[in-house]
Each structure stands twice: as C-alpha cells, then as structure tokens.
Write a protein that holds these residues in place. Sequence first.
Motif, PDB file in Angstrom:
ATOM      1  N   LEU A  31       0.816  -1.230   0.111  1.00  0.00           N
ATOM      2  CA  LEU A  31      -0.149   0.060   0.045  1.00  0.00           C
ATOM      3  C   LEU A  31       0.953   1.149  -0.127  1.00  0.00           C
ATOM      4  O   LEU A  31       0.504   2.250  -0.563  1.00  0.00           O
ATOM      5  CB  LEU A  31      -0.716   0.046   1.237  1.00  0.00           C
ATOM      6  N   HIS A  32       1.845   1.257   0.581  1.00  0.00           N
ATOM      7  CA  HIS A  32       2.917   2.256   0.804  1.00  0.00           C
ATOM      8  C   HIS A  32       3.516   2.528  -0.833  1.00  0.00           C
ATOM      9  O   HIS A  32       3.792   3.858  -1.040  1.00  0.00           O
ATOM     10  CB  HIS A  32       3.849   1.977   1.916  1.00  0.00           C
ATOM     11  N   ASN A  33       3.770   1.474  -1.447  1.00  0.00           N
ATOM     12  CA  ASN A  33       4.347   1.773  -2.820  1.00  0.00           C
ATOM     13  C   ASN A  33       3.261   2.336  -3.867  1.00  0.00           C
ATOM     14  O   ASN A  33       3.883   3.058  -4.355  1.00  0.00           O
ATOM     15  CB  ASN A  33       5.004   0.345  -3.235  1.00  0.00           C
ATOM     16  N   LEU A  34       2.115   1.824  -3.543  1.00  0.00           N
ATOM     17  CA  LEU A  34       1.190   2.650  -4.398  1.00  0.00           C
ATOM     18  C   LEU A  34       0.905   4.016  -4.016  1.00  0.00           C
ATOM     19  O   LEU A  34       1.052   4.740  -4.968  1.00  0.00           O
ATOM     20  CB  LEU A  34      -0.241   1.987  -4.160  1.00  0.00           C
ATOM     21  N   CYS A  35       1.041   4.437  -2.803  1.00  0.00           N
ATOM     22  CA  CYS A  35       0.757   5.741  -2.343  1.00  0.00           C
ATOM     23  C   CYS A  35       2.210   6.764  -2.868  1.00  0.00           C
ATOM     24  O   CYS A  35       2.160   7.722  -3.227  1.00  0.00           O
ATOM     25  CB  CYS A  35       0.664   6.085  -0.912  1.00  0.00           C
ATOM     26  N   ALA A  36       3.283   5.753  -2.611  1.00  0.00           N
ATOM     27  CA  ALA A  36       4.451   6.755  -3.014  1.00  0.00           C
ATOM     28  C   ALA A  36       4.498   7.035  -4.783  1.00  0.00           C
ATOM     29  O   ALA A  36       4.919   8.223  -5.066  1.00  0.00           O
ATOM     30  CB  ALA A  36       5.625   5.806  -2.769  1.00  0.00           C
ATOM     31  N   THR A  37       3.746   6.007  -5.619  1.00  0.00           N
ATOM     32  CA  THR A  37       3.691   6.301  -6.895  1.00  0.00           C
ATOM     33  C   THR A  37       2.871   7.689  -7.114  1.00  0.00           C
ATOM     34  O   THR A  37       3.163   8.451  -8.009  1.00  0.00           O
ATOM     35  CB  THR A  37       3.181   4.971  -7.731  1.00  0.00           C
ATOM     36  N   LEU A  38       1.826   7.672  -6.453  1.00  0.00           N
ATOM     37  CA  LEU A  38       0.671   8.577  -6.623  1.00  0.00           C
ATOM     38  C   LEU A  38       1.375   9.822  -5.848  1.00  0.00           C
ATOM     39  O   LEU A  38       0.595  10.779  -6.041  1.00  0.00           O
ATOM     40  CB  LEU A  38      -0.609   8.125  -6.133  1.00  0.00           C
ATOM     41  N   LYS A  39       2.115   9.835  -4.907  1.00  0.00           N
ATOM     42  CA  LYS A  39       2.545  11.048  -4.022  1.00  0.00           C
ATOM     43  C   LYS A  39       1.613  11.452  -3.126  1.00  0.00           C
ATOM     44  O   LYS A  39       0.967  12.509  -3.088  1.00  0.00           O
ATOM     45  CB  LYS A  39       3.237  11.852  -4.788  1.00  0.00           C
ATOM     46  N   CYS A  40       0.840  10.433  -2.566  1.00  0.00           N
ATOM     47  CA  CYS A  40      -0.547  10.762  -1.843  1.00  0.00           C
ATOM     48  C   CYS A  40      -0.306  10.176  -0.463  1.00  0.00           C
ATOM     49  O   CYS A  40       0.509   9.474  -0.318  1.00  0.00           O
ATOM     50  CB  CYS A  40      -1.724  10.285  -2.397  1.00  0.00           C
ATOM     51  N   GLN A  94       1.681  17.636 -10.029  1.00  0.00           N
ATOM     52  CA  GLN A  94       3.025  16.906 -10.590  1.00  0.00           C
ATOM     53  C   GLN A  94       3.208  17.089 -11.809  1.00  0.00           C
ATOM     54  O   GLN A  94       2.262  17.296 -12.643  1.00  0.00           O
ATOM     55  CB  GLN A  94       2.801  15.183 -10.094  1.00  0.00           C
ATOM     56  N   PRO A  95       4.535  16.763 -12.439  1.00  0.00           N
ATOM     57  CA  PRO A  95       4.504  17.098 -13.872  1.00  0.00           C
ATOM     58  C   PRO A  95       4.014  16.123 -14.610  1.00  0.00           C
ATOM     59  O   PRO A  95       3.659  14.907 -14.058  1.00  0.00           O
ATOM     60  CB  PRO A  95       6.084  16.880 -13.908  1.00  0.00           C
ATOM     61  N   SER A  96       3.405  16.190 -15.747  1.00  0.00           N
ATOM     62  CA  SER A  96       2.449  15.131 -16.541  1.00  0.00           C
ATOM     63  C   SER A  96       3.630  13.629 -16.927  1.00  0.00           C
ATOM     64  O   SER A  96       2.753  13.114 -17.131  1.00  0.00           O
ATOM     65  CB  SER A  96       1.954  15.828 -17.549  1.00  0.00           C
ATOM     66  N   ASP A  97       4.792  14.005 -16.993  1.00  0.00           N
ATOM     67  CA  ASP A  97       5.203  12.736 -17.215  1.00  0.00           C
ATOM     68  C   ASP A  97       5.479  11.917 -16.286  1.00  0.00           C
ATOM     69  O   ASP A  97       5.975  10.810 -16.231  1.00  0.00           O
ATOM     70  CB  ASP A  97       6.867  13.145 -17.896  1.00  0.00           C
ATOM     71  N   GLN A  98       5.118  11.948 -15.036  1.00  0.00           N
ATOM     72  CA  GLN A  98       5.506  11.192 -14.013  1.00  0.00           C
ATOM     73  C   GLN A  98       4.527  10.125 -13.923  1.00  0.00           C
ATOM     74  O   GLN A  98       3.175  10.409 -14.237  1.00  0.00           O
ATOM     75  CB  GLN A  98       5.052  12.017 -12.498  1.00  0.00           C
ATOM     76  N   PRO A  99       4.738   8.969 -13.552  1.00  0.00           N
ATOM     77  CA  PRO A  99       3.604   7.912 -13.494  1.00  0.00           C
ATOM     78  C   PRO A  99       2.379   8.141 -12.500  1.00  0.00           C
ATOM     79  O   PRO A  99       1.450   7.743 -13.065  1.00  0.00           O
ATOM     80  CB  PRO A  99       4.456   6.673 -12.725  1.00  0.00           C
ATOM     81  N   GLY A 100       2.432   8.789 -11.643  1.00  0.00           N
ATOM     82  CA  GLY A 100       1.393   9.018 -10.788  1.00  0.00           C
ATOM     83  C   GLY A 100       0.461   9.980 -11.493  1.00  0.00           C
ATOM     84  O   GLY A 100      -0.747   9.865 -11.271  1.00  0.00           O
ATOM     85  N   SER A 101       0.889  10.896 -12.206  1.00  0.00           N
ATOM     86  CA  SER A 101       0.033  11.779 -13.250  1.00  0.00           C
ATOM     87  C   SER A 101      -0.462  11.262 -14.153  1.00  0.00           C
ATOM     88  O   SER A 101      -1.863  11.461 -14.472  1.00  0.00           O
ATOM     89  CB  SER A 101       0.762  12.986 -13.491  1.00  0.00           C
ATOM     90  N   VAL A 102       0.009  10.086 -14.855  1.00  0.00           N
ATOM     91  CA  VAL A 102      -0.637   9.357 -15.735  1.00  0.00           C
ATOM     92  C   VAL A 102      -1.802   8.617 -15.053  1.00  0.00           C
ATOM     93  O   VAL A 102      -2.932   8.365 -15.810  1.00  0.00           O
ATOM     94  CB  VAL A 102       0.514   8.606 -16.446  1.00  0.00           C
TER      95      VAL A 102
END
Length: 194
Positions: A31-40, A94-102
Amino acid sequence: MKDRYPAYDRISAVLTTISEELPDIPLFLSLHNLCATLKCTSPSAVIFRSAVINAGYRISGTHVNPLGLKTDAPMDVIWDIMRCWVKSHPVKEQPSDQPGSVILAKEPAFQANFARAVASLSKAQAKKVARFLPNPERHWGPKLRAGRQITSKHISLLGPEAVNGSLKHDDDDDDEEAQGEAKRQKTEDPTLVS
C-alpha cells in the motif's frame, strides 16, 4: 507446550499470519508503494481492505511484509480505488510525465466504497493475536563495526545514551593502551627507575 519452545510466540505469530493468507495468490502489493507512486497520503490498511472487499474481491495480509496485501482484485480495480482515495485526499500538482500523474489522469471506472467492511480485520487482528512480534530490545539489529568512529549520524540513529556508553568504552580502551605503553617503555629502557 509453550514451556518447551522458547520461540513459541514467534512461531505462533508466523503460522497465524500464513494461515490467514490467500493461498491461491502468489504475489502481494504494498500500500505504501502505491501511495508513493501517486505521491499521496496512505489510507489505513483497514480502510483499503474495506474498499477492496466492498468492490467484491478478496484480500488478506502476507507473512513477508506487515504492510503487504494479497488480493485477487485486478490492478485496474486497485488503481481505481486509489484514484477515489486521491479525489477525497488531494495531492500536489505533479509534472505530466510522472507515473502518478498518468495514473491519476484517468477517471475511475467505479466509485470506491470506503465504509468499513466486517471482514476488513483478520481473525487474528480481531482477537488481538500478535502476527508480527516487536523487536526484542531498543536499537535491536546490526551494531557499529569494530574500529568505526562515532559520528553525529550515529547519535541521531542510536540515541545519546547508546553512543555515550560506546564513548565511555573507547575512553577505557585508550587508558588501558596508555598504561600498556608505559609498561613497555619501562621494560625496554633499563635506565628508567620508578
């Protein structure tokens, strides 16, 4: 039989955790890795587990990682749950090229229900059975290598009490070395008389 096995508590904790895992799911997610990807911010495990259960899927913990979760929900559903979480707990731009933004650019296919589900706690959690035992003592684990100098980094990690004890030990060693050196000089130089 607890008396015969000193590691009974640890063995019991591991076996309890393994017995509650989903046996047909080989991998787990963090769960922490998912949130780190989304920066939430991370939802609690109970809230996330409830959302997965309310979506109609199974979920369990894993013995590998106290924060790991096994589920039969496809990743599309997991990301939809996280998208719904982020809608109610916004993140910074976040910048649009970040995985979380996508990932967040796509709208969720369904609205996640974060209401607490009855099965969101495992049987062991409901009975307050230890699944992962705490460390046996403070600052448990690898210690400083022999001969290492103590720095401010060690003080911040270990605490001043542990470092002061180590420094006291080093001072005692220095005194012993000085006394040993004086004895060697006396035996090597016969002109020195006490």
